[in-house]
Scaffold this active site. Structure first.
Site, mmCIF file in Angstrom:
data_model
loop_
_atom_site.group_PDB
_atom_site.id
_atom_site.type_symbol
_atom_site.label_atom_id
_atom_site.label_comp_id
_atom_site.label_asym_id
_atom_site.label_seq_id
_atom_site.Cartn_x
_atom_site.Cartn_y
_atom_site.Cartn_z
ATOM 1 N N CYS A 31 45.839 15.353 -45.491
ATOM 2 C CA CYS A 31 45.495 15.287 -46.375
ATOM 3 C C CYS A 31 46.789 13.995 -47.638
ATOM 4 O O CYS A 31 47.634 15.543 -47.240
ATOM 5 C CB CYS A 31 44.779 15.876 -47.460
ATOM 6 S SG CYS A 31 44.316 14.706 -49.084
ATOM 7 N N HIS A 69 36.245 15.198 -51.418
ATOM 8 C CA HIS A 69 36.673 14.693 -52.055
ATOM 9 C C HIS A 69 36.354 14.103 -53.095
ATOM 10 O O HIS A 69 36.166 14.231 -54.052
ATOM 11 C CB HIS A 69 37.714 13.303 -51.675
ATOM 12 C CG HIS A 69 39.186 13.442 -51.238
ATOM 13 N ND1 HIS A 69 39.558 13.847 -51.658
ATOM 14 C CD2 HIS A 69 39.926 13.772 -49.691
ATOM 15 C CE1 HIS A 69 40.823 14.688 -50.907
ATOM 16 N NE2 HIS A 69 40.871 14.246 -49.953
ATOM 17 N N HIS A 95 34.698 14.489 -44.540
ATOM 18 C CA HIS A 95 36.464 14.330 -45.263
ATOM 19 C C HIS A 95 36.400 14.002 -46.942
ATOM 20 O O HIS A 95 36.791 14.315 -47.966
ATOM 21 C CB HIS A 95 37.393 13.877 -44.791
ATOM 22 C CG HIS A 95 38.724 14.225 -45.518
ATOM 23 N ND1 HIS A 95 39.851 15.627 -44.955
ATOM 24 C CD2 HIS A 95 39.586 13.951 -46.443
ATOM 25 C CE1 HIS A 95 40.643 15.689 -45.447
ATOM 26 N NE2 HIS A 95 40.732 14.834 -47.054
ATOM 27 N N GLU A 96 36.283 12.222 -47.221
ATOM 28 C CA GLU A 96 36.452 11.933 -47.829
ATOM 29 C C GLU A 96 35.466 11.772 -49.444
ATOM 30 O O GLU A 96 35.469 12.120 -49.901
ATOM 31 C CB GLU A 96 36.580 10.116 -47.789
ATOM 32 C CG GLU A 96 37.525 9.733 -46.851
ATOM 33 C CD GLU A 96 38.932 10.170 -46.472
ATOM 34 O OE1 GLU A 96 39.316 10.723 -48.115
ATOM 35 O OE2 GLU A 96 39.609 10.467 -46.115
#
Length: 137
Positions: free
Chosen positions: A86, A131, A127-128
């Site tokens: 990241c 976040h 993945h996002e």
């Protein structure tokens, strides 16, 4: 506008707030910032540019796509383990990802969308979305 990459783990660990139509400018900044880092980055969440809004941007080949308020509505029962890095957090971590995901979201024009993503794009989205939940991946 290209924004600086947020590296404050306390900020990145906070859950995103729902995006509104007025947050489209943040989505455009996120797309600009992703484009500026495209040689080593394939996805970003708004908190990575200092905005606690539920907005992500991903690279789909040469196209960049912004998603406001993305939600996974279906996912593959099969998963796999992979290692991800990241821009905001040094190093790489092992994670488990679904092979495909179906996502509903608002696009950059505030239109409702629902799409199925497979392979690497599905991994980027997961993945996002981590976040947006404040998970440091």
């Amino acid at each position: 506008m290209v924004k600086e990459i947020m590296k404050d783990l306390l900020f990145l660990g906070q859950k995103a707030e729902t995006a509104t139509k007025e947050d489209i400018a943040i989505a455009k900044d996120l797309l600009d910032t992703l484009a500026a880092h495209k040689e080593h980055c394939v996805g970003m969440a708004a908190n990575m540019i200092g905005e606690r809004r539920a907005i992500i941007a991903i690279a789909e080949g040469n196209e960049l796509t912004a998603m406001l308020n993305p939600v996974i509505v279906k996912k593959s029962p099969r998963t796999y383990k992979t290692t991800e890095g990241c821009l905001s957090i040094p190093g790489e971590r092992e994670v488990e990802r679904h092979e495909w995901v179906e996502v509903k979201y608002r696009d950059i024009n505030w239109n409702r969308e629902k799409r199925k993503f497979t392979g690497f794009e599905a991994e980027i989205i997961q993945h996002e979305l981590d976040h947006l939940e404040g998970k440091l991946v």
